[in-house]
Design an enzyme around this catalytic site. Sequence first.
Site, PDB file in Angstrom:
ATOM      1  N   HIS A   1      -2.972 -15.824  -6.855  1.00  0.00           N
ATOM      2  CA  HIS A   1      -3.374 -14.526  -6.479  1.00  0.00           C
ATOM      3  C   HIS A   1      -3.919 -13.547  -7.670  1.00  0.00           C
ATOM      4  CE1 HIS A   1      -2.697 -11.421  -3.105  1.00  0.00           C
ATOM      5  NE2 HIS A   1      -2.486 -10.623  -4.137  1.00  0.00           N
TER       6      HIS A   1
ATOM      7  N   HIS B   1      -5.767 -10.416  -9.412  1.00  0.00           N
ATOM      8  CA  HIS B   1      -6.443  -9.201  -9.284  1.00  0.00           C
ATOM      9  C   HIS B   1      -7.394  -9.124 -10.575  1.00  0.00           C
ATOM     10  CE1 HIS B   1      -4.370  -6.894  -6.057  1.00  0.00           C
ATOM     11  NE2 HIS B   1      -3.543  -7.748  -5.868  1.00  0.00           N
TER      12      HIS B   1
ATOM     13  N   CYS C   1      -3.174  -2.041  -5.396  1.00  0.00           N
ATOM     14  CA  CYS C   1      -1.727  -1.981  -5.068  1.00  0.00           C
ATOM     15  C   CYS C   1      -1.065  -0.713  -5.126  1.00  0.00           C
ATOM     16  CB  CYS C   1      -1.007  -3.212  -5.912  1.00  0.00           C
ATOM     17  SG  CYS C   1       0.657  -2.965  -5.854  1.00  0.00           S
TER      18      CYS C   1
HETATM   19  P1  HMG Z   1      14.268  -0.664   4.951  1.00  0.00           P
HETATM   20  O1  HMG Z   1      15.569  -1.336   4.149  1.00  0.00           O
HETATM   21  O2  HMG Z   1      14.416  -0.230   6.233  1.00  0.00           O
HETATM   22  O3  HMG Z   1      14.297   0.806   3.940  1.00  0.00           O
HETATM   23  O4  HMG Z   1      12.822  -1.080   4.655  1.00  0.00           O
HETATM   24  P2  HMG Z   1      13.167   1.906   3.936  1.00  0.00           P
HETATM   25  O5  HMG Z   1      13.836   3.313   3.370  1.00  0.00           O
HETATM   26  O6  HMG Z   1      12.166   1.480   2.845  1.00  0.00           O
HETATM   27  O7  HMG Z   1      12.573   2.200   5.353  1.00  0.00           O
HETATM   28  C1  HMG Z   1      11.609   2.918   5.479  1.00  0.00           C
HETATM   29  C2  HMG Z   1      11.343   3.122   7.115  1.00  0.00           C
HETATM   30  O8  HMG Z   1      10.622   1.816   7.659  1.00  0.00           O
HETATM   31  C3  HMG Z   1      12.581   3.092   8.031  1.00  0.00           C
HETATM   32  O9  HMG Z   1      12.372   3.966   9.237  1.00  0.00           O
HETATM   33  C4  HMG Z   1      12.764   1.776   8.617  1.00  0.00           C
HETATM   34  O10 HMG Z   1      13.584   1.644   9.806  1.00  0.00           O
HETATM   35  C5  HMG Z   1      11.486   1.341   8.800  1.00  0.00           C
HETATM   36  P3  HMG Z   1      12.604   5.434   9.151  1.00  0.00           P
HETATM   37  O11 HMG Z   1      14.022   5.665   8.866  1.00  0.00           O
HETATM   38  O12 HMG Z   1      11.759   6.191   8.005  1.00  0.00           O
HETATM   39  O13 HMG Z   1      12.087   6.085  10.437  1.00  0.00           O
HETATM   40  N1  HMG Z   1      11.072  -0.227   8.758  1.00  0.00           N
HETATM   41  C6  HMG Z   1      10.237  -0.642   9.364  1.00  0.00           C
HETATM   42  N2  HMG Z   1       9.336  -0.338  10.324  1.00  0.00           N
HETATM   43  C7  HMG Z   1       8.490  -1.245  11.046  1.00  0.00           C
HETATM   44  N3  HMG Z   1       8.481  -2.516  10.815  1.00  0.00           N
HETATM   45  C8  HMG Z   1       9.203  -3.057   9.800  1.00  0.00           C
HETATM   46  C9  HMG Z   1      10.211  -2.151   9.202  1.00  0.00           C
HETATM   47  N4  HMG Z   1      11.374  -2.283   8.220  1.00  0.00           N
HETATM   48  C10 HMG Z   1      11.870  -1.259   8.046  1.00  0.00           C
HETATM   49  N5  HMG Z   1       9.334  -4.331   9.240  1.00  0.00           N
HETATM   50  C11 HMG Z   1      11.057  -2.312   3.507  1.00  0.00           C
HETATM   51  C12 HMG Z   1      12.586  -1.780   3.235  1.00  0.00           C
HETATM   52  C13 HMG Z   1      10.854  -3.230   2.298  1.00  0.00           C
HETATM   53  C14 HMG Z   1      10.917  -2.953   4.838  1.00  0.00           C
HETATM   54  C15 HMG Z   1      10.389  -1.298   3.748  1.00  0.00           C
HETATM   55  O14 HMG Z   1      10.394  -0.322   2.627  1.00  0.00           O
HETATM   56  C16 HMG Z   1       8.662  -1.467   3.677  1.00  0.00           C
HETATM   57  O15 HMG Z   1       8.049  -2.104   4.621  1.00  0.00           O
HETATM   58  N6  HMG Z   1       7.932  -1.354   2.549  1.00  0.00           N
HETATM   59  C17 HMG Z   1       6.451  -1.670   2.395  1.00  0.00           C
HETATM   60  C18 HMG Z   1       6.217  -3.025   1.540  1.00  0.00           C
HETATM   61  C19 HMG Z   1       4.999  -3.245   1.548  1.00  0.00           C
HETATM   62  O16 HMG Z   1       4.108  -3.546   2.363  1.00  0.00           O
HETATM   63  N7  HMG Z   1       4.308  -3.528   0.407  1.00  0.00           N
HETATM   64  C20 HMG Z   1       2.912  -3.848   0.008  1.00  0.00           C
HETATM   65  C21 HMG Z   1       2.642  -5.319   0.166  1.00  0.00           C
HETATM   66  S1  HMG Z   1       3.071  -6.364  -1.156  1.00  0.00           S
HETATM   67  C22 HMG Z   1       1.926  -6.512  -2.059  1.00  0.00           C
HETATM   68  O17 HMG Z   1       0.804  -6.017  -1.632  1.00  0.00           O
HETATM   69  C23 HMG Z   1       1.971  -7.527  -3.102  1.00  0.00           C
HETATM   70  C24 HMG Z   1       1.285  -9.000  -2.597  1.00  0.00           C
HETATM   71  O18 HMG Z   1      -0.279  -8.851  -2.382  1.00  0.00           O
HETATM   72  C25 HMG Z   1       1.176  -9.803  -3.859  1.00  0.00           C
HETATM   73  C26 HMG Z   1       0.442  -9.089  -5.260  1.00  0.00           C
HETATM   74  O19 HMG Z   1      -0.863  -8.415  -5.097  1.00  0.00           O
HETATM   75  O20 HMG Z   1       0.936  -9.363  -6.255  1.00  0.00           O
HETATM   76  C27 HMG Z   1       1.830  -9.652  -1.767  1.00  0.00           C
HETATM   77 MG    MG Z   2      -2.608  -8.611  -4.011  1.00  0.00          MG
END
Ligand code: HMG
Ligand code: MG
Length: 306
Positions: free
Chosen positions: A208, A210, A241
């Site tokens: 993967h 970038h 990202c």
């Molecule tokens: P958490 O432990 O609940 O803690 O979620 P939080 O404080 O981060 O939670 C924030 C809010 O999200 C809370 O609601 C949760 O209930 C809610 P609020 O109290 O604000 O009303 N929540 C959710 N809502 C919908 N669906 C869910 C969910 N989970 C929690 N599933 C967690 C921790 C990691 C889940 C959260 O922080 C999160 O979803 N973060 C986003 C992570 C993300 O999407 N990152 C980008 C993708 S990774 C990437 O791009 C890299 C990759 O491409 C590889 C590369 O390029 O190297 C894969």
């Molecule tokens: Mg990526």
Amino acid sequence: MNYPDKVTLVEVGPRDGLQNEATALSVIQKATLVDKLSASGLSVIETGSFVSPRWVPQMADSGAVFNSIKRRPGTRYTALTPNERGLDAAIDADVSEVAIFAAVTESFSRKNLNASISETLQRFEPVLKRALALDIPVRGYLSCVLGCPYEGSVEPAAVSQLTRQLLDMGCHEVSLGDTIGTGTAGSTSRLLDTLLGDDIAVERLAMHCHDTYGQALANLVIALQYGVATIDTSIAGLGGCPYARGATGNVATEDVVYLLDGLGIEHGVDFPRLLEASRYISEQLQRDTQSRAARALLAASDNTAD
Ligand code: HMG
Ligand code: MG
């Protein structure tokens, strides 16, 4: 050279790409993109993610996107699921496969997942258990395998250990993310030497890349030479990202297809249809494609039309 005969492309544009776009697209625009990608023959399309809408608002409508696509037989529609809540939503959306994602460094793990690496892995255990019980395959992602925006260089041994852990937990493959694009042909080679030297089967690995430093295609040629046969790509080079400032998009699907064509490696994608998807998303986002091959081919076809 030991190139694979056939490569599977994992199209991550609708998720990894669009999660980074400031321009908000409608559900219909996103679903149209996915349909154009599947029409080009792509067999795996990461269609969305079931994550916190507070952190990644661009993916908040993933359920609706899944409900709006026309499912092409032979294409797998996948999504990120960081926790059980995400998995529930993914099951409701009838996904073909889910993905969990961890980072190789503690700093990136905190920023991206709000948890340490070991907390993240613990959180994934119930996700994997339930998904596998339902026969939903699980992919693992590792971010920052060739460098971290906060900690700099990364030891291949650390990547190897986490890759092994994700495979042992039940992931069918691990996607090695050069999240900030600092990897080079040399560091890619050292990483794969370590992983394969630790008896990790090359069939379980995906790359993967970038393209932030313009090295993605060079790194992929090295990975192909090691026998890696799954490559993540993003239409029009969409992406970046949110937790790595300055990171550009994933390597463009069009550029990788052009590379594979040159090497005579099968990929199953119809280039003219892929270009239609590229043109479509660039028009919707009102910006030029990041793919050099697409830009050249579209310009050449405009010349012919004149
Ligand atoms: P958490 O432990 O609940 O803690 O979620 P939080 O404080 O981060 O939670 C924030 C809010 O999200 C809370 O609601 C949760 O209930 C809610 P609020 O109290 O604000 O009303 N929540 C959710 N809502 C919908 N669906 C869910 C969910 N989970 C929690 N599933 C967690 C921790 C990691 C889940 C959260 O922080 C999160 O979803 N973060 C986003 C992570 C993300 O999407 N990152 C980008 C993708 S990774 C990437 O791009 C890299 C990759 O491409 C590889 C590369 O390029 O190297 C894969
Ligand atoms: Mg990526």
